[in-house]
Write an enzyme that holds these catalytic residues in place. Structure first.
Site, short mmCIF file in Angstrom:
data_model
loop_
_atom_site.label_atom_id
_atom_site.label_comp_id
_atom_site.label_asym_id
_atom_site.label_seq_id
_atom_site.Cartn_x
_atom_site.Cartn_y
_atom_site.Cartn_z
N ILE A 41 14.41 -30.89 -31.36
CA ILE A 41 14.22 -29.44 -31.34
C ILE A 41 15.10 -28.76 -32.38
O ILE A 41 14.67 -27.85 -33.08
CB ILE A 41 14.54 -28.88 -29.93
CG1 ILE A 41 13.49 -29.37 -28.92
CG2 ILE A 41 14.58 -27.35 -29.95
CD1 ILE A 41 12.09 -28.90 -29.21
N GLY A 185 17.94 -15.63 -27.23
CA GLY A 185 17.39 -14.30 -27.09
C GLY A 185 18.02 -13.30 -28.03
O GLY A 185 17.32 -12.48 -28.65
N VAL A 186 19.34 -13.35 -28.16
CA VAL A 186 20.05 -12.40 -29.02
C VAL A 186 19.72 -12.65 -30.50
O VAL A 186 19.55 -11.70 -31.28
CB VAL A 186 21.57 -12.50 -28.76
CG1 VAL A 186 22.37 -11.87 -29.88
CG2 VAL A 186 21.90 -11.83 -27.43
N ASP A 310 21.39 -32.39 -24.30
CA ASP A 310 20.94 -31.38 -23.34
C ASP A 310 20.55 -32.00 -22.00
O ASP A 310 20.75 -31.38 -20.94
CB ASP A 310 19.74 -30.62 -23.90
CG ASP A 310 20.11 -29.73 -25.07
OD1 ASP A 310 21.30 -29.70 -25.46
OD2 ASP A 310 19.21 -29.07 -25.62
N ALA A 318 23.58 -28.53 -30.18
CA ALA A 318 23.34 -29.70 -31.01
C ALA A 318 24.63 -30.44 -31.35
O ALA A 318 24.67 -31.67 -31.33
CB ALA A 318 22.63 -29.28 -32.30
N HIS A 444 44.65 -14.68 -49.13
CA HIS A 444 44.27 -13.27 -49.24
C HIS A 444 43.50 -13.05 -50.53
O HIS A 444 43.87 -13.58 -51.57
CB HIS A 444 45.52 -12.39 -49.25
CG HIS A 444 45.23 -10.93 -49.48
ND1 HIS A 444 44.75 -10.11 -48.49
CD2 HIS A 444 45.32 -10.17 -50.60
CE1 HIS A 444 44.58 -8.89 -48.98
NE2 HIS A 444 44.92 -8.91 -50.26
#
Length: 465
Positions: A41, A185-186, A310, A318, A444
């Site tokens: 997936i 979803g986000v 999963d 992943a 920086h």
């Protein structure tokens, strides 16, 4: 072709193919069974193609705001199918790379499905339905997970989508209702909003991104609402009526009810493990909340049988799957010094605008644990690189044990934070304390200076706030 292997992996996603490659590298006779796409997936329908589409969304956002930097763009046209084709080509390129690596390391790949028929015994069924039996000293289950359906809201591939359809839409929807506000979803809410869809996001929990720190979630919500994304928390979809134009959906919370008409719905309410048809019941494999139960070396309760990724439980990410694949193979091969997985410190990343990245405990979880803590926070508004890049939204938040200096949690929301979270991951792995991190020199101007300022703030020594 051999019938006997040292290691046989079922599933060719980021957990399975990494496990197979590592086994091949260690000189083990290895086979991998994959029914559809190498890479699983993640490479084909998740992590990679969504990032390709999100890159397009970032370009759309940059074009829309080009005048802030003095550029006049003029009329812009957009071909959605070209963007989709780009995302598919990226996936295909990576899938080809996985195939090459497996071949390079001597891994035999079987196209088909597999089921357990005894200890160390696996039946592989090809596309024609032909079966062949194989034996292996070690069998690794890496079958992944799939989108979870909701009662009364069944994906039909047309009006009600899963992420499969959302990744290759035939046209850009005018309106989209997204059910579930985890990372998937986000990300899709951010993506489709930037491309021009009217987006509504619904979440049953009290906050979007429910597993993230509350301040992070609140920042993302405010950002989304400023962009015109409608967000409803503590809300559920109670009624569905499909129409020719899409559907009519009733949203209900404790105080109100809203009827919303949209072209498409995206189900993003989590995943369920792919455990059916594996023959787990033959061996009495133990499950926990539907996932295969494992120990810290990915072993199941059946000798010689392992589970990773999963299918072995959250976090369903992943990089967690790949890490488990390596741990699993190195442990069964007898490699010395293998570090076990601490799931609580697996970094999580959400590639929306703004980005979110985190690891360890949230502030609420740290306080609930009863340990004395100290917290540092620094906003990107005070970071020169963020201001120069026109992306100064968000902050870095660090949580330390007030007595030992242990880094308990790190939470970031803002520009490119998914590329910076590994700094806190390295610090955690090396058991760095707040005292040691205070003396680290950050270049920086960089976005990562905000990380240092957050650490300084936790110690009561902020320099730029």
């Amino acid at each position: 072709m051999h019938d006997k292997y040292d290691v046989l992996v079922i599933g060719g996603g980021p957990g399975g193919y990494v496990a197979a490659i590592r086994a091949g590298q260690l000189g083990l006779r290895t086979a991998l069974v994959e029914k559809q796409h190498l890479g699983g997936i993640c490479l084909n329908w998740g992590c990679i193609p969504t990032k390709a589409l999100l890159h397009g969304a970032e370009v759309a956002h940059s074009i829309a705001h080009a005048d802030q930097l003095g550029f006049s763009v003029g009329e812009v046209s957009f071909d959605l199918q070209k963007l989709v084709q780009f995302s598919r080509s990226v996936s295909q390129q990576l899938t080809g790379g996985v195939e090459y690596l497996l071949k390079k390391h001597g891994v035999t790949v079987f196209d088909g499905t597999a089921r357990l028929c005894g200890k160390g015994q696996v039946t592989v069924i090809d596309a024609k339905g032909d079966e062949r039996d194989y034996r292996a000293d070690h069998v690794i289950l890496a079958t992944g997970a799939r989108p979870r359906a909701l009662p009364g809201i069944a994906p039909d591939g047309e009006r009600i989508w899963t992420y499969f359809e959302a990744l290759q839409p035939k046209k850009l929807p005018k309106s989209l209702l997204i059910i579930g506000s985890g990372a998937i979803g986000v990300e899709f809410a951010s993506l489709y909003n930037d491309l021009g869809s009217e987006v509504t996001l619904v979440e049953l929990a009290a906050q979007i991104l429910p597993i993230e720190d509350a301040e992070v979630s609140a920042t993302v919500r405010k950002s989304f609402e400023r962009r015109g994304i409608r967000v409803h928390t503590q809300t559920q979809v109670t009624q569905v009526q499909l129409t020719d134009a899409g559907g009519r959906y009733t949203l209900k919370n404790a105080s109100a009810e809203l009827v919303l008409e949209v072209e498409h719905v995206l189900l993003a309410a989590g995943v369920q493990p792919n455990v059916e048809g594996l023959g787990l019941e033959v061996l009495g494999v133990e499950l926990e909340r539907g996932f295969i139960k494992t120990d810290d070396a990915c072993r199941t309760n059946v000798f010689g049988l392992y589970a990773i990724g999963d299918v072995a439980g959250p976090p369903c990410l992943a990089h967690k799957a790949s890490h488990e694949g390596t741990i699993c193979v190195e442990t069964l091969a007898g490699v010395e010094g293998v570090h076990k997985l601490d799931r609580s410190y697996v970094p999580g990343c959400t590639y929306a605008r703004p980005q979110v990245a985190s690891l360890g405990l949230t502030e609420a979880a740290a306080r609930a644990g009863g340990r004395p803590i100290k917290i540092g926070k620094f906003a990107y508004q005070g970071n020169g690189k963020a201001l120069a890049g026109g992306e100064a939204e968000g902050f870095v938040k660090t949580i330390f044990d007030a007595e030992t200096g242990e880094l308990l949690g790190a939470h970031m929301v803002g520009p490119q934070v998914t590329e910076q979270i590994q700094g806190f991951g390295i610090a955690r792995h090396l058991e760095a304390t707040d005292e040691s991190l205070l003396s680290v020199i950050f270049a920086h101007p960089t976005l990562s200076e905000a990380m240092h300022e957050s650490i300084l703030a936790a110690a009561g020594r902020p320099l730029h706030q």
